[in-house]
Write an enzyme that holds these catalytic residues in place. Structure first.
Site, PDB file in Angstrom:
ATOM      1  N   ASP A   1      -0.051  -9.887  10.724  1.00 58.43           N
ATOM      2  CA  ASP A   1       1.031  -9.643  11.679  1.00 58.43           C
ATOM      3  C   ASP A   1       0.656 -10.249  13.034  1.00 58.43           C
ATOM      4  OD1 ASP A   1       2.977  -8.591  13.385  1.00 58.43           O
ATOM      5  OD2 ASP A   1       3.059  -6.681  12.315  1.00 58.43           O
TER       6      ASP A   1
ATOM      7  N   HIS B   1       4.488  -9.678   9.822  1.00 58.85           N
ATOM      8  CA  HIS B   1       5.248  -8.620  10.486  1.00 58.85           C
ATOM      9  C   HIS B   1       6.542  -8.301   9.755  1.00 58.85           C
ATOM     10  CE1 HIS B   1       6.577  -6.179  13.866  1.00 58.85           C
ATOM     11  NE2 HIS B   1       7.709  -6.861  13.933  1.00 58.85           N
TER      12      HIS B   1
ATOM     13  N   SER C   1       9.049  -2.284  12.911  1.00 61.96           N
ATOM     14  CA  SER C   1       8.765  -2.896  14.209  1.00 61.96           C
ATOM     15  C   SER C   1       9.087  -1.927  15.344  1.00 61.96           C
ATOM     16  CB  SER C   1       9.535  -4.211  14.324  1.00 61.96           C
ATOM     17  OG  SER C   1       9.103  -4.961  15.431  1.00 61.96           O
TER      18      SER C   1
END
Length: 290
Positions: free
Chosen positions: A206, A238, A160
């Site tokens: 995601d 995600h 991320s």
């Protein structure tokens, strides 16, 4: 200078192999002194543990500067020599525990892996980039395992915002050998100055860092002549990198082996490009690799 395979070298190696059929595989280790472990197979790169026994040590945030401490996972034996090393950063609001599964899985394949905590869990990608590099400097210069590491063979990974930081860290330190952003998030969209071989892993479903606005633009911005790949996890979210994932592990191992260890035995898992499957919704690669 990054180790390069040339047509001449490949031909010369063929002649050597032709004349040394009876020799044990390790007798040819000098052709690439960075090879670690036995010849790989699909089963070995998908295994939960590789051929190296591992141990780990905790690094307190009070003992370091520039990042928030972490955990180092490393092979216990150095009988084959030193190892390449990789720093791994977590995502926004997360801690190193969210990436802990990668530690022993990658270390057991012949790497020193440092899963780090950030100074604060809200640190942005540019800060995470600086922290990844600070962690690598600590790992190679001050850590208790520094003698096990070849400081010229280093890589970065992150999830991320840690993945966004991975891209920025590789831009800031082009001497790195590999970068693997995992479902990366970054407001910066162009990484056209990248010189580090980069594998971007996105997730089809995601909703936080959608591949359309993050992973795909990041990949497309990378220079055309760069060793690069884009893997999209089929029907994944995600947070796919936060739990044990064989596809992430397989391709991360292969990318690190290929570019941190210059081990062309792992090229087979990257090129030719893997087909779409229940695990992979899309795969792009700059095959063949230089």
């Amino acid at each position: 200078m990054r180790w390069r395979t040339t047509a001449w070298a490949a031909g010369a190696l063929g002649l050597v192999l032709a004349g040394t059929v009876g020799l044990a595989p390790r007798a040819l280790a000098a052709d690439n002194p960075f090879e670690r472990g036995p010849a790989p197979s699909n089963a070995s790169v998908e295994a939960r543990r590789g051929p190296f026994a591992t141990s780990q040590t905790t690094v307190s945030r009070l003992a370091v500067s520039g990042f928030g401490g972490g955990t180092i996972y490393y092979p216990t034996s150095t009988s084959e020599g030193t190892f390449g090393a990789v720093a791994v950063a977590p995502g926004f609001t997360a801690t190193q525990s969210s990436m802990a599964w990668l530690g022993p899985r990658l270390a057991s394949q012949g790497f020193v892996i440092f899963t780090i905590d950030t100074i604060t869990t809200s640190d942005q990608p540019s800060s995470r980039a600086r922290q990844l590099l600070a962690a690598l400097d600590y790992l190679t210069q001050s850590s208790s395992v520094r003698s096990r590491i070849d400081a010229s063979r280093l890589g970065v990974m992150g999830h991320s915002m840690g993945g966004g930081g991975t891209l920025e860290a590789a831009i800031d330190r082009p001497a790195l050998q590999a970068a693997i952003p995992l479902t990366p998030w970054n407001l910066v969209k162009s990484f056209s100055r990248m010189q580090v071989p980069t594998l971007i892993i996105g997730a089809e479903s995601d909703s936080i860092a959608s591949v359309r606005t993050h992973s795909e633009p990041f990949y497309e911005s990378l220079p055309s002549g760069l060793d690069k790949a884009y893997l999209e996890l089929n029907n994944a979210s995600h947070f796919a990198p936060n739990s044990d994932n064989t596809t992430i592990a397989k391709f991360s191992i292969s990318w690190l082996k290929r570019f941190v260890d210059n081990d062309t035995r792992y090229e087979q898992f990257l090129c030719p490009r893997p087909s779409v499957s229940t695990a992979i919704s899309e795969y792009r690669d700059s095959c063949p690799h230089s």
